[in-house]
Each structure stands twice: as C-alpha cells, then as structure tokens.
Design an enzyme around this catalytic site. Structure first.
Site, PDB file in Angstrom:
ATOM      1  N   ASN A 160       5.472   7.143   6.158  1.00  0.00           N
ATOM      2  CA  ASN A 160       5.162   5.972   5.328  1.00  0.00           C
ATOM      3  C   ASN A 160       4.100   6.242   4.271  1.00  0.00           C
ATOM      4  OD1 ASN A 160       3.841   6.096   8.025  1.00  0.00           O
ATOM      5  ND2 ASN A 160       2.524   4.512   7.168  1.00  0.00           N
ATOM      6  N   CYS A 219      -1.038  -1.064   6.955  1.00  0.00           N
ATOM      7  CA  CYS A 219      -1.498  -1.509   8.263  1.00  0.00           C
ATOM      8  C   CYS A 219      -2.920  -1.049   8.536  1.00  0.00           C
ATOM      9  CB  CYS A 219      -0.590  -0.963   9.351  1.00  0.00           C
ATOM     10  SG  CYS A 219       1.125  -1.274   8.995  1.00  0.00           S
TER      11      CYS A 219
END
Length: 405
Positions: free
Chosen positions: A156, A329
């Site tokens: 990611n 996140c």
C-alpha cells in the site's frame, strides 16, 4: 474544464465511488430493500438475486468460483477471518507457526501479533531494498510446524508487487495455508485464482471505486480450506460470517469489480503514463529518491523521498495536493513509515517521503500542476533547512556528531 483544487492524489488510501457504481447501488437502498435471507417473499428473492450476481462479478475478476467468495465488511475483517480462522482451525494438525512480512499492512501485522498472544509463534520476514521478498529467505523461514503464511499482493505504501505465484508454489508443496491480502491489487494487476496456488485472498471495494464498508474473502474449495468463524450469529455466508448482508454495498462491490475487469488494461496504460510523467517531472529535483522497485510495481503508485525536507512540513506546504506520507491508517502518527524503514531507509529519508497515488479520475493537467507546485515548494523548504546548506557545502551529514538534546 477548470481544474478543481485540492487535487486528489491519494487513491491508495481510498477511491471515490464511480458514478456508475453509485447509480447501481441506489435502488437497493429504497425500492429493493428486502433482506437477502428472507426466503418466503419476492422482496427477499430480489435482494438475494442481486447479492448472487455481485458474487459472480467479484469471482469473475479473479477467476474464482462464486461459491468461494464470502462477504465481509472489508479487507481488515477478511484478513482477520483468514488468519485467525485458518490458524485456529489447523493449529492442532499442522502446528502453531505463522510467517508474514515486515512490510505488510497493520491489519495483517496486528492480527498476527494477536495470534502470538494466543500462543502462536510468528516470523516477520525482511524485504530487500527494493521492497520485494526474497524467495530464499521465505523458504528458510519454513518450519515443520508452519501452519500459515500471509504475504500481500501489492504494497500500500510503495506499490511493489510480490512474487505471489512463486510463493504459492512453495506453500502448496509444503502443505502451508497461503493467505494473500489483495486489497491494493484488484483492478491493478491480473489475478487468476485458477492458476495461483493461493488458499485465502482478501478484497475490498473502496480501493477499486466502490463503497467503503464492504469486502470479501476468497476461500478455496479445491483443495478445501476450512476456517473457524470469527463472527457468530445466524449462520450467513455458509457459516463463515454471520450478519445480515448489506445488499446495496454488495451490489456496489460487484459493479466496481465488473468495471475493473472491463477497463483495467486501458486504465493501467493511462495511469502508468501519468505516473511516468510525474516521475520524470520530479526526477530533476536534486536529492530525490524513489522508494520501491520501479518495474515490479503497480502503475498507480509513486513514493518519493525528498531529502532534507520534512514530510509533515511538505504536506502542509503542498496542501493543494491531497497526498500522504506513510499509509492513511498510520499517517496520523508522526512515526516514520515502518515500511520504508524495512526497505533500509534511514529515519530522515523515511520522514521525507511522500506517496503519490494516481487513479481513474486523475488528469494530465493535475499532474502538470503537481510537478510545478512541488518544484516551488521543495526549493522553498530547502532554503529554510540548515541541513540542506551543509549538504550543499559538501559536508557528509552521516559523519556529523550531533550534540545530545
């Protein structure tokens, strides 16, 4: 068409819902509101038919059997169900050792840590400087009691594509359950589960122009993989995952995967050209470094460290660009990216990294604007940096003894 600011270049964090997807979802909020588990009337049948069509669409993108697709609330839940479900089911027969990689998403790392608290042992593998996993390192980590390995398809933060086919062969040969987090891969790389020796694969919709809050777990039928359910209740989804199915979300995921299958090849070409243009435009800024391998990488991602510029001050300076340092996140914490640290970047370079992720609605005009803005702001921020001045004076900063503070 006038360009709207800020420019969204954070497609790896989430994507906008494609208008075609939203349009398909809306009827299932109002007119077709039935519970797909209601078997006794047409409201339920209509909803159930929509859920099953979407299951087929998700399966089609990855060349799986629709019966192998289990709906979840997203990739985080899929990862939890896969790792906890398989590790617990097979612990007594296969063993209690899990293999994963230091650059995995937190949804994997924290789940594996939880398994360690429950008495499992885990090995966290290093990656090479290009972000890729060395197959020999993986093989060397396998023990007689290894029950499960989990390796992400596409990272990611740096967008590198791991050698999933080869890892699958190794796992199948050794009888190890192989889980792959493919949240960042759908619509970006070809996935063929009839060929890949993958037992469990996690998906979500919101990285592929679908809604948030819906995902799926692929659970192989041949050879059959068993799981312990993590969510108990009415026994929905063949007992793997209880809870009333959110028809509108599921329809959205089906449609966005259908569009991904149709448009992926063209879209990857267009997005890749924009990414290459961005890279070319930023490469002539002095002391910039690309993080992660550039060939084994999805077209959508560019992660660059701008040395002697602090990532956080950079993000403030380029607030017309929606980008991130680290992953969404964890970018709320000011810790340097653990992924970049695993690639061997020092704290300073990890701190000065920016992830640009490009997608379906990015235009050439936006990329041109981004290049111009970055040239201006990097120059300005470096003028304020005493480290930049020392670097320009030819001082090797790694040899400087800083006073304790």
């Amino acid at each position: 068409m006038t360009m709207k600011l800020p420019i969204y270049l954070d497609y790896s964090a989430t994507t906008p819902v494609d208008p075609r997807v939203a349009e398909k979802m809306i009827p299932y909020l109002c007119e077709h509101f039935g519970n797909p588990a209601s078997r006794s009337h047409s409201f339920g049948w209509v909803a159930d038919a929509a859920v099953e069509e979407a299951r087929e669409q998700v399966a089609a993108l990855v060349n799986a059997d629709p019966k192998e697709i289990v709906w979840t609330s997203g990739a985080t839940e899929s990862n939890n169900l896969a790792i906890k479900g398989a590790a617990n089911f097979y612990a007594s027969t296969k063993g209690k050792h899990i293999i994963t990689v230091k650059t995995e998403h937190k949804a994997i790392l924290d789940t594996v840590r939880e398994m360690e608290r429950q008495g499992f042992e885990a090995t966290y593998l290093d990656v090479k400087e290009d972000g890729l996993l060395d197959l020999e390192v993986f093989k060397a980590a396998i023990r007689p009691d290894t029950v499960l390995a989990s390796v992400m398809f596409v990272n990611n933060e740096v967008g590198v594509i791991q050698p999933i086919a080869e890892l699958g062969e190794i796992c199948r040969e050794k009888g190890i359950i192989f889980h792959v987090d493919a949240a960042q891969a759908t619509g970006k790389v070809d996935i063929d589960l009839s060929k890949l020796k993958v037992d469990l694969m996690s998906f979500c919709a919101h990285k592929t122009y679908g809604p948030k809050g819906i995902g799926a777990l692929y659970v192989r039928r041949k050879p059959r993989i068993r799981l312990e359910a993590q969510m108990h209740g009415g026994g929905h989804e063949r007992g793997f995952r209880s809870g009333t199915l959110p028809t509108h979300q599921i329809v959205g995921m089906g449609e966005c995967f259908r569009l991904a299958k149709e448009e992926m090849a063209e879209e990857n070409k267009r997005v890749g050209a924009l990414r290459d243009k961005l890279l070319k435009g930023l490469q002539d800024i002095e002391a910039t470094f690309v993080n992660g391998d550039l060939t084994q990488r999805v077209a959508h991602n560019l992660n660059i460290s701008f040395a002697y510029v602090e990532g956080e001050s950079m993000i403030m300076a380029i607030k017309d660009l929606a980008v991130s340092s680290g992953s969404a996140c964890t970018s709320a914490s000011l810790e340097p990216s653990y992924v970049l640290r695993a690639l061997g970047r020092d704290d300073e370079l990890a701190h000065s990294s920016i992830r640009f992720s490009i997608g379906r609605f990015t235009t050439e005009e936006e990329i041109d604007y981004a290049i111009k803005l970055l040239h201006q702001k990097v120059g300005k921020l470096r003028e304020l940096s005493p480290l930049w001045e020392m670097y320009k004076d030819g001082i090797d900063l790694s040899t400087v003894q800083w006073a304790a503070h």
